[in-house]
Write an enzyme that holds these catalytic residues in place. Structure first.
Site, PDB file in Angstrom:
ATOM      1  N   ASP A   1     -14.101   3.857   4.841  1.00 34.73           N
ATOM      2  CA  ASP A   1     -13.215   2.714   5.094  1.00 34.73           C
ATOM      3  C   ASP A   1     -11.834   3.286   5.423  1.00 34.73           C
ATOM      4  O   ASP A   1     -11.206   3.901   4.557  1.00 34.73           O
ATOM      5  CB  ASP A   1     -13.185   1.845   3.825  1.00 34.73           C
ATOM      6  CG  ASP A   1     -12.260   0.642   3.927  1.00 34.73           C
ATOM      7  OD1 ASP A   1     -11.486   0.569   4.896  1.00 34.73           O
ATOM      8  OD2 ASP A   1     -12.309  -0.200   3.028  1.00 34.73           O
TER       9      ASP A   1
ATOM     10  N   ARG B   1     -12.959   6.108   0.387  1.00 33.88           N
ATOM     11  CA  ARG B   1     -13.097   5.039  -0.621  1.00 33.88           C
ATOM     12  C   ARG B   1     -12.865   3.678   0.022  1.00 33.88           C
ATOM     13  O   ARG B   1     -12.108   3.564   0.983  1.00 33.88           O
ATOM     14  CB  ARG B   1     -12.045   5.222  -1.717  1.00 33.88           C
ATOM     15  CG  ARG B   1     -12.160   6.547  -2.434  1.00 33.88           C
ATOM     16  CD  ARG B   1     -10.949   6.716  -3.338  1.00 33.88           C
ATOM     17  NE  ARG B   1     -11.013   7.959  -4.075  1.00 33.88           N
ATOM     18  CZ  ARG B   1     -10.009   8.451  -4.782  1.00 33.88           C
ATOM     19  NH1 ARG B   1      -8.859   7.813  -4.835  1.00 33.88           N
ATOM     20  NH2 ARG B   1     -10.154   9.576  -5.428  1.00 33.88           N
TER      21      ARG B   1
ATOM     22  N   ASN C   1       0.839  -1.208   0.000  1.00 28.16           N
ATOM     23  CA  ASN C   1       0.000   0.000   0.000  1.00 28.16           C
ATOM     24  C   ASN C   1       0.875   1.260   0.000  1.00 28.16           C
ATOM     25  O   ASN C   1       0.601   2.228  -0.715  1.00 28.16           O
ATOM     26  CB  ASN C   1      -0.901   0.041   1.241  1.00 28.16           C
ATOM     27  CG  ASN C   1      -1.873  -1.133   1.298  1.00 28.16           C
ATOM     28  OD1 ASN C   1      -2.097  -1.817   0.304  1.00 28.16           O
ATOM     29  ND2 ASN C   1      -2.440  -1.379   2.470  1.00 28.16           N
TER      30      ASN C   1
ATOM     31  N   ALA D   1      -5.776   1.370   5.304  1.00 33.69           N
ATOM     32  CA  ALA D   1      -4.700   1.958   4.468  1.00 33.69           C
ATOM     33  C   ALA D   1      -4.607   3.483   4.536  1.00 33.69           C
ATOM     34  O   ALA D   1      -3.836   4.077   3.778  1.00 33.69           O
ATOM     35  CB  ALA D   1      -4.801   1.516   2.999  1.00 33.69           C
ATOM     36  N   ALA D   2      -5.354   4.121   5.450  1.00 37.58           N
ATOM     37  CA  ALA D   2      -5.214   5.581   5.576  1.00 37.58           C
ATOM     38  C   ALA D   2      -3.776   5.929   5.989  1.00 37.58           C
ATOM     39  O   ALA D   2      -3.158   6.852   5.444  1.00 37.58           O
ATOM     40  CB  ALA D   2      -6.208   6.117   6.593  1.00 37.58           C
ATOM     41  N   GLY D   3      -3.242   5.189   6.954  1.00 35.26           N
ATOM     42  CA  GLY D   3      -1.865   5.424   7.398  1.00 35.26           C
ATOM     43  C   GLY D   3      -0.872   5.152   6.273  1.00 35.26           C
ATOM     44  O   GLY D   3       0.129   5.855   6.127  1.00 35.26           O
ATOM     45  N   ASP D   4      -1.156   4.139   5.471  1.00 35.27           N
ATOM     46  CA  ASP D   4      -0.258   3.813   4.351  1.00 35.27           C
ATOM     47  C   ASP D   4      -0.287   4.929   3.307  1.00 35.27           C
ATOM     48  O   ASP D   4       0.750   5.277   2.730  1.00 35.27           O
ATOM     49  CB  ASP D   4      -0.678   2.485   3.707  1.00 35.27           C
ATOM     50  CG  ASP D   4      -0.654   1.341   4.718  1.00 35.27           C
ATOM     51  OD1 ASP D   4       0.169   1.391   5.663  1.00 35.27           O
ATOM     52  OD2 ASP D   4      -1.463   0.405   4.575  1.00 35.27           O
TER      53      ASP D   4
HETATM   54  O1  RIB Z   1      -2.582  -0.979   6.601  1.00 35.68           O
HETATM   55  C1  RIB Z   1      -3.603  -1.710   5.992  1.00 35.68           C
HETATM   56  C2  RIB Z   1      -3.112  -3.082   5.633  1.00 35.68           C
HETATM   57  O2  RIB Z   1      -2.857  -3.808   6.808  1.00 35.68           O
HETATM   58  C3  RIB Z   1      -4.104  -3.930   4.869  1.00 35.68           C
HETATM   59  O3  RIB Z   1      -4.040  -3.732   3.473  1.00 35.68           O
HETATM   60  C4  RIB Z   1      -3.777  -5.338   5.316  1.00 35.68           C
HETATM   61  O4  RIB Z   1      -3.225  -6.129   4.303  1.00 35.68           O
HETATM   62  C5  RIB Z   1      -2.817  -5.178   6.494  1.00 35.68           C
HETATM   63  O5  RIB Z   1      -1.531  -5.434   6.115  1.00 35.68           O
END
Ligand code: RIB
Length: 310
Positions: free
Chosen positions: A252, A291, A45, A255-258
């Site tokens: 949702d 999203r 991500n 993955a906000a942090g990512d």
């Molecule tokens: O940070 C979100 C992610 O954490 C998800 O995509 C999931 O795969 C976990 O690794």
């Protein structure tokens, strides 16, 4: 091809997601709504977030299994502006999988089977081409891979003069070794990870400012992400600032942090000062929470630039 300015080292998962009205408690079964599968994994991500936010390619170092999930992940990653030729394809373990439930408020619970992610070894990092380290400016590492691999990547990155960023996610049951932070220029925990690094509970902006000072005593720059409370930044001058969140309706938060970490790596590689870089990458996180899905939610550069300012 232009050489990558950013190297991301981390996990790749396939996310199996069910939407539920409320998150299940222990021993509870919840009847959910729609199921969907999405490309995920913190490392992947972050790499995709950086690639979409960047004008130049991003190198992603990860490990996947030689199976259907792994092949699908590779195909998805190859559609992005990513250099994927340093990925490991393992025959010994299946690809990483994350089981995710997302509730009506956009909150989530995640359980990960790391599989092949745990086969990404320090030897693999040692074997990366030297030229990669010479041309890159920023290294971003997260912790769904073995700690010793993260440590090796950070120490080689630091030795080669890269700006090293550690996203200490997910929160570890065991506190990461101090040694890990020795090679890190910038640490980007969320409130849970900051609690574990600072050794007290971070429940407010004030707590986060205090935690940033404690963590910065080990390393100077810290960004603590606080979800609906925004972020706290502790910069290289020893100054801390609270950046308020963007007001968005979350769908949702996976993955906000990512999204934030990937965009932050880009902004810093482009030379933005830390506080501005965090403000800009908070836009990426804000867009992503509106999203569904991990990688499907990650914005492009033009979407980030067009998003409202704080
Ligand atoms: O940070 C979100 C992610 O954490 C998800 O995509 C999931 O795969 C976990 O690794």
């Amino acid at each position: 091809m232009t050489p990558p300015e950013i190297i991301v080292v981390g996990s790749t998962n396939t996310d199996l997601v069910v939407r539920v009205p409320t998150l299940p408690r222990p021993a509870e079964t919840i009847l959910g709504g729609e199921f969907f599968q999405a490309a995920g994994g913190k490392g992947a991500n972050q790499a995709v977030a950086a690639a979409r936010a960047s004008h130049s390619p991003v190198c992603f170092v990860t490990s996947i299994g030689d199976d259907g999930f792994g092949k699908a992940s590779l195909a998805t990653l190859n559609r992005e502006n990513l250099v994927t030729d340093q990925m490991l394809i393992s025959h010994a373990k299946p690809s990483g999988v994350a089981l995710i439930v997302v509730d009506d408020l956009g909150q989530n619970q995640i359980a990960v089977a790391p599989g092949a992610n745990h086969l990404l070894t320090p030897d693999h990092i040692d074997a990366l081409p030297k030229s990669l380290w010479k041309t890159a400016k920023v290294l971003l590492v997260s912790l769904e891979i073995p700690i010793e691999t993260a440590l090796r990547a950070l120490s080689i990155g630091k030795k080669n003069g890269l700006l090293t960023i550690l996203n200490p996610a997910p929160a570890q049951t065991v506190v990461p070794p101090r040694e890990l932070l020795e090679h890190v220029d910038l640490v980007t925990p969320n409130e849970r990870e900051a609690s574990s690094l600072a050794d007290f509970s971070v429940d407010s902006v004030q707590d986060a400012i205090q935690a940033a000072h404690v963590i910065a005593a080990q390393k100077r720059r810290v960004v603590i992400t606080l979800g609906a409370l925004g972020a706290v930044v502790y910069d290289e001058t020893g100054h801390s600032a609270h950046l308020p969140p963007f007001q968005v309706e979350p769908v949702d938060t996976v993955a906000a942090g990512d999204a934030l970490n990937g965009a932050l790596a880009v902004a810093l590689a482009e030379g933005q000062p830390l506080v501005e870089a965090v403000r800009w990458s908070m836009r990426a996180a804000a867009i992503s929470v509106t999203r569904s899905g991990a990688q499907p939610s990650l914005p492009t550069r033009s979407e980030i630039d067009a998003f409202g300012t704080l």
